[in-house]
Design a protein around this motif. Sequence first.
Motif, PDB file in Angstrom:
ATOM      1  N   ASN A 161       0.869  -1.179  -0.139  1.00  0.00           N
ATOM      2  CA  ASN A 161       0.105   0.000  -0.086  1.00  0.00           C
ATOM      3  C   ASN A 161       0.918   1.252   0.011  1.00  0.00           C
ATOM      4  OD1 ASN A 161      -2.013  -1.896   0.085  1.00  0.00           O
ATOM      5  ND2 ASN A 161      -2.562  -1.709   2.168  1.00  0.00           N
ATOM      6  N   SER A 162       0.677   2.276   1.041  1.00  0.00           N
ATOM      7  CA  SER A 162       1.607   3.456   1.072  1.00  0.00           C
ATOM      8  C   SER A 162       2.654   3.199   1.863  1.00  0.00           C
ATOM      9  CB  SER A 162       0.655   4.758   1.315  1.00  0.00           C
ATOM     10  OG  SER A 162      -0.053   4.347   2.630  1.00  0.00           O
ATOM     11  N   TYR A 163       3.008   2.116   2.605  1.00  0.00           N
ATOM     12  CA  TYR A 163       4.107   1.769   3.448  1.00  0.00           C
ATOM     13  C   TYR A 163       5.467   1.552   2.672  1.00  0.00           C
ATOM     14  CZ  TYR A 163       7.084  -0.454   7.084  1.00  0.00           C
ATOM     15  OH  TYR A 163       7.920  -0.891   7.679  1.00  0.00           O
ATOM     16  N   ARG A 164       6.412   2.192   2.913  1.00  0.00           N
ATOM     17  CA  ARG A 164       7.710   2.083   2.218  1.00  0.00           C
ATOM     18  C   ARG A 164       8.492   2.378   3.471  1.00  0.00           C
ATOM     19  NH1 ARG A 164       4.467   0.261  -0.859  1.00  0.00           N
ATOM     20  NH2 ARG A 164       4.511   0.506  -3.304  1.00  0.00           N
ATOM     21  N   PRO A 165       9.217   1.215   3.980  1.00  0.00           N
ATOM     22  CA  PRO A 165      10.200   1.218   4.815  1.00  0.00           C
ATOM     23  C   PRO A 165      11.447   1.984   4.499  1.00  0.00           C
ATOM     24  CG  PRO A 165       9.962  -0.918   4.510  1.00  0.00           C
ATOM     25  CD  PRO A 165       8.934  -0.241   3.600  1.00  0.00           C
ATOM     26  N   ALA A 166      12.180   2.641   5.103  1.00  0.00           N
ATOM     27  CA  ALA A 166      13.619   3.160   4.567  1.00  0.00           C
ATOM     28  C   ALA A 166      14.719   2.136   4.758  1.00  0.00           C
ATOM     29  CB  ALA A 166      13.935   4.282   5.552  1.00  0.00           C
ATOM     30  N   LEU A 167      15.693   2.326   4.024  1.00  0.00           N
ATOM     31  CA  LEU A 167      16.797   1.361   3.953  1.00  0.00           C
ATOM     32  C   LEU A 167      17.609   1.238   5.285  1.00  0.00           C
ATOM     33  CD1 LEU A 167      18.745   2.097   0.767  1.00  0.00           C
ATOM     34  CD2 LEU A 167      16.734   0.594   1.157  1.00  0.00           C
ATOM     35  N   ASP A 168      17.808   2.294   6.244  1.00  0.00           N
ATOM     36  CA  ASP A 168      18.038   2.151   7.272  1.00  0.00           C
ATOM     37  C   ASP A 168      17.190   1.696   8.504  1.00  0.00           C
ATOM     38  OD1 ASP A 168      16.320   4.347   7.851  1.00  0.00           O
ATOM     39  OD2 ASP A 168      17.771   5.616   8.688  1.00  0.00           O
ATOM     40  N   SER A 169      16.142   1.048   8.067  1.00  0.00           N
ATOM     41  CA  SER A 169      15.174   0.369   9.101  1.00  0.00           C
ATOM     42  C   SER A 169      15.335  -1.075   8.843  1.00  0.00           C
ATOM     43  CB  SER A 169      13.978   0.916   8.904  1.00  0.00           C
ATOM     44  OG  SER A 169      13.210   0.372   7.718  1.00  0.00           O
ATOM     45  N   ILE A 170      15.951  -1.638   7.917  1.00  0.00           N
ATOM     46  CA  ILE A 170      15.960  -2.956   7.240  1.00  0.00           C
ATOM     47  C   ILE A 170      16.865  -3.796   8.026  1.00  0.00           C
ATOM     48  CG2 ILE A 170      15.873  -4.525   5.292  1.00  0.00           C
ATOM     49  CD1 ILE A 170      13.428  -2.670   5.328  1.00  0.00           C
ATOM     50  N   VAL A 171      16.426  -5.090   8.258  1.00  0.00           N
ATOM     51  CA  VAL A 171      17.525  -6.057   8.961  1.00  0.00           C
ATOM     52  C   VAL A 171      17.112  -7.235   8.117  1.00  0.00           C
ATOM     53  CG1 VAL A 171      18.143  -7.628  10.729  1.00  0.00           C
ATOM     54  CG2 VAL A 171      17.422  -5.347  11.015  1.00  0.00           C
ATOM     55  N   PRO A 172      18.069  -7.866   7.230  1.00  0.00           N
ATOM     56  CA  PRO A 172      18.017  -8.977   6.485  1.00  0.00           C
ATOM     57  C   PRO A 172      18.035 -10.359   7.473  1.00  0.00           C
ATOM     58  CG  PRO A 172      19.412  -7.833   5.556  1.00  0.00           C
ATOM     59  CD  PRO A 172      19.304  -7.258   6.708  1.00  0.00           C
ATOM     60  N   THR A 173      17.133 -11.340   7.492  1.00  0.00           N
ATOM     61  CA  THR A 173      16.815 -12.268   8.392  1.00  0.00           C
ATOM     62  C   THR A 173      16.873 -13.685   7.701  1.00  0.00           C
ATOM     63  OG1 THR A 173      14.426 -11.999   8.665  1.00  0.00           O
ATOM     64  CG2 THR A 173      15.841 -10.809  10.054  1.00  0.00           C
ATOM     65  N   LEU A 174      16.990 -14.733   8.416  1.00  0.00           N
ATOM     66  CA  LEU A 174      16.620 -16.182   7.838  1.00  0.00           C
ATOM     67  C   LEU A 174      15.408 -16.546   8.056  1.00  0.00           C
ATOM     68  CD1 LEU A 174      18.736 -18.510   6.996  1.00  0.00           C
ATOM     69  CD2 LEU A 174      18.846 -19.118   9.371  1.00  0.00           C
ATOM     70  N   GLY A 175      14.215 -15.614   7.529  1.00  0.00           N
ATOM     71  CA  GLY A 175      13.120 -16.095   7.561  1.00  0.00           C
ATOM     72  C   GLY A 175      12.381 -15.189   8.366  1.00  0.00           C
ATOM     73  N   THR A 176      10.861 -15.439   8.389  1.00  0.00           N
ATOM     74  CA  THR A 176      10.036 -14.283   9.052  1.00  0.00           C
ATOM     75  C   THR A 176      10.133 -14.782  10.376  1.00  0.00           C
ATOM     76  OG1 THR A 176       8.545 -14.107   7.359  1.00  0.00           O
ATOM     77  CG2 THR A 176       7.694 -13.275   9.278  1.00  0.00           C
ATOM     78  N   HIS A 177      10.271 -16.137  10.852  1.00  0.00           N
ATOM     79  CA  HIS A 177      10.221 -16.400  12.208  1.00  0.00           C
ATOM     80  C   HIS A 177      11.461 -16.043  13.135  1.00  0.00           C
ATOM     81  CE1 HIS A 177       9.160 -19.505  15.238  1.00  0.00           C
ATOM     82  NE2 HIS A 177      10.409 -19.609  15.761  1.00  0.00           N
ATOM     83  N   ALA A 178      12.632 -16.036  12.398  1.00  0.00           N
ATOM     84  CA  ALA A 178      13.785 -15.862  12.694  1.00  0.00           C
ATOM     85  C   ALA A 178      13.783 -14.143  12.940  1.00  0.00           C
ATOM     86  CB  ALA A 178      15.123 -16.021  12.225  1.00  0.00           C
ATOM     87  N   ALA A 179      13.180 -13.528  12.268  1.00  0.00           N
ATOM     88  CA  ALA A 179      13.189 -11.968  12.289  1.00  0.00           C
ATOM     89  C   ALA A 179      12.385 -11.752  13.479  1.00  0.00           C
ATOM     90  CB  ALA A 179      12.392 -11.344  10.990  1.00  0.00           C
ATOM     91  N   VAL A 180      11.163 -12.348  13.706  1.00  0.00           N
ATOM     92  CA  VAL A 180      10.288 -12.074  14.967  1.00  0.00           C
ATOM     93  C   VAL A 180      11.163 -12.298  16.193  1.00  0.00           C
ATOM     94  CG1 VAL A 180       8.190 -12.640  16.312  1.00  0.00           C
ATOM     95  CG2 VAL A 180       8.105 -12.212  13.755  1.00  0.00           C
ATOM     96  N   MET A 181      11.810 -13.383  16.144  1.00  0.00           N
ATOM     97  CA  MET A 181      12.352 -13.994  17.411  1.00  0.00           C
ATOM     98  C   MET A 181      13.777 -13.205  17.893  1.00  0.00           C
ATOM     99  SD  MET A 181      10.608 -16.030  18.995  1.00  0.00           S
ATOM    100  CE  MET A 181      11.871 -16.202  20.310  1.00  0.00           C
ATOM    101  N   ALA A 182      14.334 -12.542  16.645  1.00  0.00           N
ATOM    102  CA  ALA A 182      15.591 -11.653  17.030  1.00  0.00           C
ATOM    103  C   ALA A 182      14.913 -10.444  17.554  1.00  0.00           C
ATOM    104  CB  ALA A 182      16.175 -11.395  15.532  1.00  0.00           C
TER     105      ALA A 182
END
Length: 470
Positions: A161-182
Amino acid sequence: MTNWLPDLSAGSGPLYQRLADSIESDIDRGVIGVGAKLPPQRDLAYDIGTTVGTVGRAYQLLRERGLVSGEVGRGTYVLGQRPEEAKAELLEPSEQGTRFIDAPSGKLRFDSTAAPDIGQDAVIAEMLSRTAQDHPHEISSYTRDFPERWSEAGSRWLGRNSYRPALDSIVPTLGTHAAVMAAIAALTTPGDYVAFEHLTYSQISRSAGLIGRRTALVASDDEGIDPDDFVRVCAQKHPKMMFLMPTAKNPTLVTLSAERRKAIARVAREFNVVLIEDDLYGDLTDDPTPLLAEYAPERTIVAGGLSKSVAAGVRGGWLACPPAYRHRIRVAHKMMTGGLPFLLAEVGSRLVLSGQASDIRRRCIAEVGARIAIVRETLAGFEFKAKDSVPFVWLTLPEPWLSGTFKQACLEHGVLIDDEDEFKAGRSEQVFHAVRFGVSQPRQRKDVAGGVTVIRRLLEEGRAGYDSFS
């Protein structure tokens, strides 16, 4: 109190946490009454053989949980017992859930919602080969650098939609589950509460329990999370975070309205709660409702990945967070997972940046839609919820079926499905008499039709068509 000592033989974790848990348990059971004065910290430390600092930390944890109050010179007093429904929320779910650790062979896998096989292997194979040729040194070593293109891919994939996260907000992760747990590991400490709905992707609550976090359950209705109950939980338990799936929630498929999202953001801001917005299934929909992150950008973490829409085996995932959290979450992700493999991160990013991930997603959505059409036709007349682009169905069971019994009946007829207990984030007294089944993992549509036919036959026959004597 004169003759009371805590039982520290049960539980795990640091001594201060076990001490606080033991006192909390005795308050719940009425062993320590309302208004009772807890032993002075120095006396209790002597009695149980620990330091005054350990007891002080336990008492502070009890104050944070809203169980006691303390004044210098007067001591620490019990505020009161919680109602029975609140006590149940303190009990953690089992670590395993209700699924088999190793799925039985020869069964139709209706217990998974990974992206369907639409021939994406050829595209992925080419990406793997090209990545190996272009980056032989990076593949042979540990990932030390995170190139900007990985953040670009995350920003593009999480944007909706209109949501566009900035590059300095992004963390690449080993899947969504790992992202949430981190995120949970980075922004909470052992003993902290994390809030969940009664029904949700419960493997997060189980995983959080393994690292010492506690579960607080928030009630929902047909429109999703109840903001008033969220206020109650915040006031009583002071959760540091809340995990939620605002769009196409697993397993009920409820999508929160804009009004509900605004209310949740308002409560989170009032009580200083960090929100984790899992948009894994929302990514498959055309729902126009603004993401929760647009209502509370300063405290919302958005997580997503490729597992439901491209390929689960690639383990591609990203999160977008307030920039102040980024470094802590990156460190926690490394500690929790051992590090992000260069090969998977690069392949996932290339799929997104080349546009091929979006193309595969469109094809997966079309395939899921065809399979959901089979479900709608086969189960006509029964009560269920389904979305044409989302690969699972929430089926309400008619009398006299119970969720667990129906799951067992399906198993004995060759179909693996999930009962409602698989999605309970904690020990809940709520009963839904429903099951979830996925349609994306059978290789062919005819297999989907066969499995759904089994489900219909069991629904029609009722318990007269099935009984277990084991």
